[in-house]
Design a protein around this motif. Structure first.
Motif, PDB file in Angstrom:
ATOM      1  N   SER A 113       0.858  -1.193   0.000  1.00 28.78           N
ATOM      2  CA  SER A 113       0.000   0.000   0.000  1.00 28.78           C
ATOM      3  C   SER A 113       0.887   1.232   0.000  1.00 28.78           C
ATOM      4  N   GLY A 114       0.263   2.387  -0.254  1.00 26.89           N
ATOM      5  CA  GLY A 114       0.999   3.643  -0.150  1.00 26.89           C
ATOM      6  C   GLY A 114       1.454   3.889   1.278  1.00 26.89           C
ATOM      7  N   TYR A 115       0.598   3.522   2.226  1.00 25.61           N
ATOM      8  CA  TYR A 115       0.962   3.695   3.632  1.00 25.61           C
ATOM      9  C   TYR A 115       2.257   2.933   3.924  1.00 25.61           C
ATOM     10  N   VAL A 116       2.277   1.681   3.505  1.00 24.25           N
ATOM     11  CA  VAL A 116       3.457   0.854   3.776  1.00 24.25           C
ATOM     12  C   VAL A 116       4.679   1.402   3.032  1.00 24.25           C
ATOM     13  N   PHE A 183       7.989  15.634   1.926  1.00 26.11           N
ATOM     14  CA  PHE A 183       6.790  16.464   1.738  1.00 26.11           C
ATOM     15  C   PHE A 183       5.866  15.833   0.704  1.00 26.11           C
ATOM     16  N   GLU A 184       4.698  16.462   0.489  1.00 25.18           N
ATOM     17  CA  GLU A 184       3.715  15.951  -0.469  1.00 25.18           C
ATOM     18  C   GLU A 184       3.537  16.961  -1.588  1.00 25.18           C
ATOM     19  N   SER A 185       2.962  16.523  -2.693  1.00 26.26           N
ATOM     20  CA  SER A 185       2.653  17.495  -3.755  1.00 26.26           C
ATOM     21  C   SER A 185       1.256  18.062  -3.539  1.00 26.26           C
ATOM     22  N   LEU A 212       9.206  12.923  -2.109  1.00 27.03           N
ATOM     23  CA  LEU A 212       7.911  13.547  -2.422  1.00 27.03           C
ATOM     24  C   LEU A 212       6.802  12.496  -2.500  1.00 27.03           C
ATOM     25  N   ASP A 213       5.764  12.683  -1.690  1.00 26.49           N
ATOM     26  CA  ASP A 213       4.559  11.850  -1.735  1.00 26.49           C
ATOM     27  C   ASP A 213       3.619  12.459  -2.782  1.00 26.49           C
ATOM     28  N   GLU A 214       3.410  11.716  -3.872  1.00 28.27           N
ATOM     29  CA  GLU A 214       2.522  12.191  -4.958  1.00 28.27           C
ATOM     30  C   GLU A 214       1.229  11.368  -5.005  1.00 28.27           C
ATOM     31  N   VAL A 215       0.851  10.834  -3.832  1.00 27.92           N
ATOM     32  CA  VAL A 215      -0.295   9.927  -3.769  1.00 27.92           C
ATOM     33  C   VAL A 215      -1.570  10.543  -4.373  1.00 27.92           C
ATOM     34  N   HIS A 216      -1.824  11.821  -4.086  1.00 31.54           N
ATOM     35  CA  HIS A 216      -3.051  12.457  -4.600  1.00 31.54           C
ATOM     36  C   HIS A 216      -2.831  13.141  -5.936  1.00 31.54           C
ATOM     37  N   ALA A 217      -1.745  12.834  -6.611  1.00 27.58           N
ATOM     38  CA  ALA A 217      -1.459  13.478  -7.899  1.00 27.58           C
ATOM     39  C   ALA A 217      -1.172  12.479  -9.010  1.00 27.58           C
ATOM     40  N   GLY A 243       4.182   6.929  -4.522  1.00 25.58           N
ATOM     41  CA  GLY A 243       2.796   7.030  -4.987  1.00 25.58           C
ATOM     42  C   GLY A 243       1.978   5.828  -4.589  1.00 25.58           C
ATOM     43  N   THR A 244       0.699   5.890  -4.928  1.00 24.32           N
ATOM     44  CA  THR A 244      -0.207   4.777  -4.636  1.00 24.32           C
ATOM     45  C   THR A 244      -0.837   4.277  -5.929  1.00 24.32           C
ATOM     46  N   LEU A 245      -1.238   3.025  -5.923  1.00 21.21           N
ATOM     47  CA  LEU A 245      -2.006   2.450  -7.024  1.00 21.21           C
ATOM     48  C   LEU A 245      -3.470   2.357  -6.639  1.00 21.21           C
ATOM     49  N   GLY A 246      -3.805   2.853  -5.432  1.00 19.59           N
ATOM     50  CA  GLY A 246      -5.136   2.673  -4.874  1.00 19.59           C
ATOM     51  C   GLY A 246      -6.076   3.846  -5.073  1.00 19.59           C
ATOM     52  N   LYS A 247      -5.577   4.984  -5.502  1.00 18.02           N
ATOM     53  CA  LYS A 247      -6.448   6.150  -5.635  1.00 18.02           C
ATOM     54  C   LYS A 247      -6.761   6.347  -7.125  1.00 18.02           C
ATOM     55  N   ALA A 248      -6.104   7.297  -7.804  1.00 12.87           N
ATOM     56  CA  ALA A 248      -6.497   7.526  -9.208  1.00 12.87           C
ATOM     57  C   ALA A 248      -6.318   6.281 -10.078  1.00 12.87           C
TER      58      ALA A 248
HETATM   59  C1  LIG Z   1      -3.899   7.673   1.230  1.00 10.47           C
HETATM   60  C2  LIG Z   1      -2.533   8.271   1.448  1.00 10.47           C
HETATM   61  C3  LIG Z   1      -1.393   7.451   1.578  1.00 10.47           C
HETATM   62  C4  LIG Z   1      -1.523   5.968   1.709  1.00 10.47           C
HETATM   63  O1  LIG Z   1      -1.789   5.367   0.492  1.00 10.47           O
HETATM   64  P1  LIG Z   1      -2.593   3.977   0.496  1.00 10.47           P
HETATM   65  O2  LIG Z   1      -2.252   3.370  -0.801  1.00 10.47           O
HETATM   66  O3  LIG Z   1      -4.039   4.334   0.668  1.00 10.47           O
HETATM   67  O4  LIG Z   1      -2.094   3.192   1.668  1.00 10.47           O
HETATM   68  C5  LIG Z   1      -0.150   8.034   1.628  1.00 10.47           C
HETATM   69  N1  LIG Z   1       0.004   9.379   1.579  1.00 10.47           N
HETATM   70  C6  LIG Z   1      -1.058  10.203   1.487  1.00 10.47           C
HETATM   71  C7  LIG Z   1      -0.838  11.669   1.431  1.00 10.47           C
HETATM   72  C8  LIG Z   1      -2.358   9.676   1.443  1.00 10.47           C
HETATM   73  O5  LIG Z   1      -3.410  10.496   1.412  1.00 10.47           O
END
Ligand SMILES: *Cc1c(COP(=O)(O)O)cnc(C)c1O
Length: 404
Positions: A113-116, A183-185, A212-217, A243-248
């Motif tokens: 996951s992105g969290y992990v 930081f995040e984008s 850089l955390d680009e999870v929401h981008a 990044g994450t594969l779980g959002k967009a």
């Molecule tokens: C949701 C989120 C994560 C975690 O990503 P998951 O794939 O849902 O575990 C990490 N960083 C930010 C900023 C998030 O909003």
């Protein structure tokens, strides 16, 4: 001694504050999302989901579904092990190549996951670099905070999106200490966007690495969905892009993209990577299809931003206050935890509109909100119904309207 009474007491305190979490039990309807069936009190009703992080509806995209079906048919359900012990499939390797290419890095590394990915990468880098100091944006996500905390490295918090404060804080540190700026984008709750270039300039000046955390981008910005750093031509300025594969991308999993040295280091030392079963091959296959689609198709991104613009314009027209930001997130501000939850309950029960209330500790007290995430799968009629319902409840609750 009854431990349950101790547990219950703490949960009761949450209830008294109006911030006890109740989950909505849904079944998303493929082909009709944002429509979902809601199970409640033994009954089933239709709801329109307005708070999903499946920002582009890729969770039901035919190419993604087909790829997942095919992988299950070919390989079965699970990966069968950790990456080290028989869990690395061809799909994982192809997905990592796809991700490295997306961010124009030498290498990428998958997590469950992105969290992990944040927890494992930050904790491993910061704990194994002797004397490392982590500079962390004040509004970083819990997964980054936990990773940094677990590393036991020294942490210095800089003011949110403030390169000048970062500069001052870096200057105060020993010049020979290894430094990492995290930081995040796009920040998920306010929807504001970091000044990535300025932060990288400051980091370079002090010889610091950047994370850089680009999870929401990712998937949402940049010509190939590489995120804000891609849009601004800055991907090569970042040491690590996460990044994450779980959002967009609509599936599940997390990753980092970085140099071969960084990825190999984390692959080799990170407990959060090593000691856990690999993602099922079908998830990897779905993610590959989703990333490939969004690398070449701009249709979903443009349609999404169009629906976001319509929601904002209609909120403006009826004076409902929301945070102005340059992203796709529309935080409608209620600023009271009890009202925020009551409005959300009313929207669900009376109108079949699902927007989760966002309360403390996800956001600071007094900034409680309804976080609306319009997407290309929301029709204009969906928007009109949601806006009409919000207008009605705003009047009923005598909430303030913005003066235009
Ligand atoms: C949701 C989120 C994560 C975690 O990503 P998951 O794939 O849902 O575990 C990490 N960083 C930010 C900023 C998030 O909003």
């Amino acid at each position: 001694m009854s431990f349950d009474s101790i547990f219950n007491e703490q949960v009761d305190a949450l209830k008294a504050e109006g911030r006890y979490r109740i989950f909505a039990e849904l079944e998303r309807k493929r082909g009709q999302f944002p429509l979902a069936a809601r199970h409640h009190d033994g009954r089933i009703s239709d709801v329109t989901v307005w708070c999903s992080n499946d920002y582009l509806g890729m969770g039901q995209h035919p190419a993604v579904i087909a790829a997942m079906h095919e992988a299950i048919d070919r390989c079965g359900a699970g990966a069968g092990g950790t990456r080290n012990i028989s869990g690395t499939t061809h799909y994982h390797v192809v997905l990592e190549r796809e991700l490295a290419d997306l961010h124009q890095k030498e290498s990428a590394l998958l997590f469950t996951s992105g969290y992990v990915s944040n927890w494992a990468s930050l904790s491993t880098i910061a704990s194994r670099l002797p004397g490392c100091v982590v500079l962390s944006d004040a509004l970083n996500h819990a997964s980054m905070i936990e990773g940094i905390r677990h590393s036991k490295a020294r942490k210095v918090i800089f003011e949110h999106n403030d390169p000048e404060d970062l500069d001052r804080k870096l200057a105060a540190l020993p010049t020979d200490a290894p430094k990492l700026v995290a930081f995040e984008s796009v920040y998920s709750m306010d929807g504001d966007i970091a000044p990535i270039k300025e932060i990288c300039d400051v980091a370079d000046k002090h010889g610091a690495m950047t994370y850089l955390d680009e999870v929401h981008a990712v998937g949402l910005y940049g010509p190939r969905g590489g995120g804000i750093a891609e849009r601004e031509g800055l991907m090569d300025r970042l040491t690590v892009i996460e990044g994450t594969l779980g959002k967009a991308y609509g599936v599940m999993g997390g990753y980092i993209a970085a140099s071969a040295a960084v990825c190999d280091f984390i692959r080799s030392f990170s407990s959060g990577f090593i000691f856990t079963t690999a993602l099922p091959p079908a998830l990897a296959a779905g993610a590959i299809a989703s990333i490939r689609h969004l690398k070449s198709s701009d249709f979903e991104r443009r349609a999404k931003h169009a629906q976001v613009g319509k929601v904002r314009a209609k909120l403006d027209a009826i004076g409902i206050p929301y945070l102005k930001n340059p992203s796709h997130i529309v935080p409608v501000m209620v600023r009271d935890p009890v009202k925020c939850k009551a409005i959300s309950d009313w929207l669900m029960s009376v109108h079949g509109i699902y927007v989760q209330p966002i309360n403390y500790p996800t956001v600071p007290r007094g900034t409680e909100r309804l976080r609306i995430t319009p997407s290309p799968v929301h029709s204009d009629a969906d928007i009109d119904r949601m806006i009409a319902a919000l207008s009605e409840i705003w009047s009923q609750c005598a909430l303030a309207r913005a003066v235009a």
